[in-house]
Enzyme design. Structure first.
Site, PDB file in Angstrom:
ATOM      1  N   LYS A 118       0.806  -1.217   0.000  1.00 34.06           N
ATOM      2  CA  LYS A 118       0.000   0.000   0.000  1.00 34.06           C
ATOM      3  C   LYS A 118       0.844   1.274   0.000  1.00 34.06           C
ATOM      4  CE  LYS A 118      -3.899  -2.238   0.102  1.00 34.06           C
ATOM      5  NZ  LYS A 118      -3.399  -3.598  -0.015  1.00 34.06           N
ATOM      6  N   GLU A 202      -3.830   6.884   7.410  1.00 34.16           N
ATOM      7  CA  GLU A 202      -4.479   7.778   6.467  1.00 34.16           C
ATOM      8  C   GLU A 202      -5.505   8.637   7.198  1.00 34.16           C
ATOM      9  OE1 GLU A 202      -4.633   5.411   2.172  1.00 34.16           O
ATOM     10  OE2 GLU A 202      -6.421   5.543   3.422  1.00 34.16           O
ATOM     11  N   HIS A 237     -15.706  -4.316   7.084  1.00 31.07           N
ATOM     12  CA  HIS A 237     -14.893  -3.813   5.969  1.00 31.07           C
ATOM     13  C   HIS A 237     -14.927  -4.737   4.752  1.00 31.07           C
ATOM     14  CE1 HIS A 237     -13.347  -0.748   8.638  1.00 31.07           C
ATOM     15  NE2 HIS A 237     -12.928  -1.658   9.477  1.00 31.07           N
ATOM     16  N   ARG A 294      -6.710  -8.834  -9.486  1.00 28.41           N
ATOM     17  CA  ARG A 294      -7.349 -10.143  -9.712  1.00 28.41           C
ATOM     18  C   ARG A 294      -8.779  -9.909 -10.148  1.00 28.41           C
ATOM     19  NH1 ARG A 294     -10.723  -9.863  -5.451  1.00 28.41           N
ATOM     20  NH2 ARG A 294      -9.962  -9.028  -3.475  1.00 28.41           N
TER      21      ARG A 294
END
Length: 491
Positions: A118, A202, A237, A294
């Site tokens: 990330k 973040e 999530h 994917r």
């Protein structure tokens, strides 16, 4: 260019079946791999060949690279399709396939590696001009560093694992008091899930929508987007309901967000089918979240509105072919919705309810598609994801797709385990969902949707009779009722 003859599907359940069906249509033989727990599974029976690769735990079977590669070698497969989950976003696996002379039906290992990290992905996106959520450029190492970062951004902030997604290692932090313990817990969860304890921070986007863009690129410079999907309805999530297109994305925003998705894909040298995920705030500003390198679970809704077979396109691109269309050839037709049917109890926080599936009768009819792991009674294993099936519907309008989904859910007959069907049905019938007032907090903002409605006495009696009759259902050869089901029979 080579003509693929035999594809090993390195996965299980509904996605393995879905890939094998396209292989059959293309005249390609399929090879199933399975754990000992999946010996009687539908994907094993459907494949042209099947190979046991180990005991039930994923680490000893579906995640065991050596065993998967050995199965490919002994079966004479010339390609591997990883599906989603398991090894699908493992750059090392893609490299090992190439080294073994196998075509990996997915992107290059380099693209998987850079987009799977990330922090590296954020840097690459910024360089490519793709908006990102304000956050740390590198992983945070200490609590003090995390404190300073969070204070400078302003609360709330969110902690994320650097090496993976799916909500693993993710925590929302609303005050300094939560931060120290949360950093430690997130690092521990990231280490156990991905073998990498790095986390980054973040700025938290308040009440965002989760909008993702399906992209498709070949090795000859061809690149298209297949429009967007709305994936805001989530629990823990992870998505529960998806639709395409999003009722909140106007043409101007669509042009901006799909353009950013293609820039993201080109920046990492992508080939094949991939998904770029964004958060969209209440001011219609969007931010890159991650790229799934994917096939997505929710790809059927894109297939409904475009008329494409994404697995077929994946195979053709992996085989070196050019995309047979350009962006101007593509258009959206109608609206599609998908509900994931899990063996879970929504009233208990969506806890899994593994056990014996004694009846499984999927719905049919115009505009209804069911991608299921089962074609007859069987066991929902404790070892794997508890998803039983995906139901998707298509309509000329969003309202028509919703009505068809409500009917399909009412027609879906499952006995033996609790499922998310009643939750999905309540949601389809709710005014708030019908008007498209969605965010990633939808499930927590509307807790009443997770609570079962009182069942009239007559219906409850009918359900009890059906359950009693269900005991007479003949199970597949070799499948034994679980202890949980045996207890239910004795009551």
């Amino acid at each position: 260019m080579r003509q693929l003859r035999k594809v090993l599907v390195a996965n299980r359940g509904e996605i393995a079946l879905r890939i094998m069906r396209t292989c059959k249509e293309l005249g390609i033989r399929s090879v199933a791999v399975f754990s000992e727990a999946d010996r009687q599974s539908a994907h094993v029976r459907y494949a042209d060949e099947a190979c046991c690769i180990g005991p039930a735990p994923s680490k000893d079977s579906y995640l065991a690279i050596e065993r998967v590669l050995h199965a490919a070698e002994t079966s004479g497969a010339d390609a591997v399709h990883p599906g989603y989950g398991f090894l699908s976003e493992n750059a090392s696996f893609a490299e090992r396939c190439a080294a073994a002379g196998l075509v990996f039906i997915g992107p290059p290992a380099s693209a998987i590696a850079v987009m799977g990290d990330k922090t590296h992905a954020r840097k690459l996106m910024q360089k490519a001009g793709v908006p990102v959520v304000p956050g740390t450029p590198l992983a945070v190492e200490t609590v003090e560093e995390a404190m300073w970062t969070a204070e400078s951004m302003g609360y709330p902030v969110i902690i994320k694992a650097a090496a993976g997604g799916g909500g693993k290692g993710m925590r929302l932090i609303e005050s300094p008091e939560q931060l120290a313990q949360s950093i430690s817990l997130s690092q521990s969860e990231a280490r156990s899930s991905f073998g990498d304890s790095r986390v980054f921070i973040e700025k938290y986007v308040v009440r965002p929508r989760h909008i993702e863009v399906q992209v498709l690129l070949d090795s000859h410079g061809g690149a298209v987007h297949l429009f967007e999907r709305e994936c805001s309805v989530q629990r823990r999530h992870q998505k529960v309901i998806e639709e395409a297109p999003s009722c909140a994305v106007a043409p101007v925003l669509r042009d901006r967000i799909t353009g950013a998705a293609l820039r993201a894909a080109r920046a990492c040298g992508y080939e094949g089918a991939g998904t770029v995920e964004f958060l969209v705030d209440q001011d219609q500003e969007f931010y890159f979240m991650e790229m799934n390198t994917r096939l997505q679970v929710e790809h059927p809704v894109t297939e409904w509105i475009t008329g494409l077979d994404l697995v077929a396109e994946q195979i053709r691109v992996a085989d070196g072919e050019r995309l047979p269309f350009t962006q101007s050839d593509l258009a959206m037709h109608g609206h599609s919705i998908e509900c994931r049917i899990y063996a879970e109890d929504p009233a208990s926080g969506f806890l899994p309810d593994a056990g014996m599936l004694i009846r499984h009768a999927p719905p049919t009819g115009i505009g209804v598609r069911v991608d299921a792991s089962f074609d007859e009674p069987g066991e929902v294993s404790i070892y794997y994801d508890p998803m039983i099936a995906k139901v998707s519907t298509w309509g000329r309008t969003r309202e028509e797709a919703i009505r068809r989904m409500a009917r399909a859910l009412k027609d879906y007959a499952i006995a033996g385990v609790k499922t998310t069907i009643p939750f999905c049905l309540r949601l389809m019938e709710s005014e708030v969902f019908r008007r498209g007032d969605l965010s990633t907090h939808f499930v927590t903002d509307h807790p009443a949707l997770s609570v079962p409605r009182p069942v009239p006495y007559g219906q409850a009696r009918a359900a009890a009779i059906a359950a009693a009759l269900g005991q007479r259902v003949r199970l597949p050869a070799g499948v034994q009722p679980s202890g949980q089901w045996q207890q239910r029979r004795r009551r």
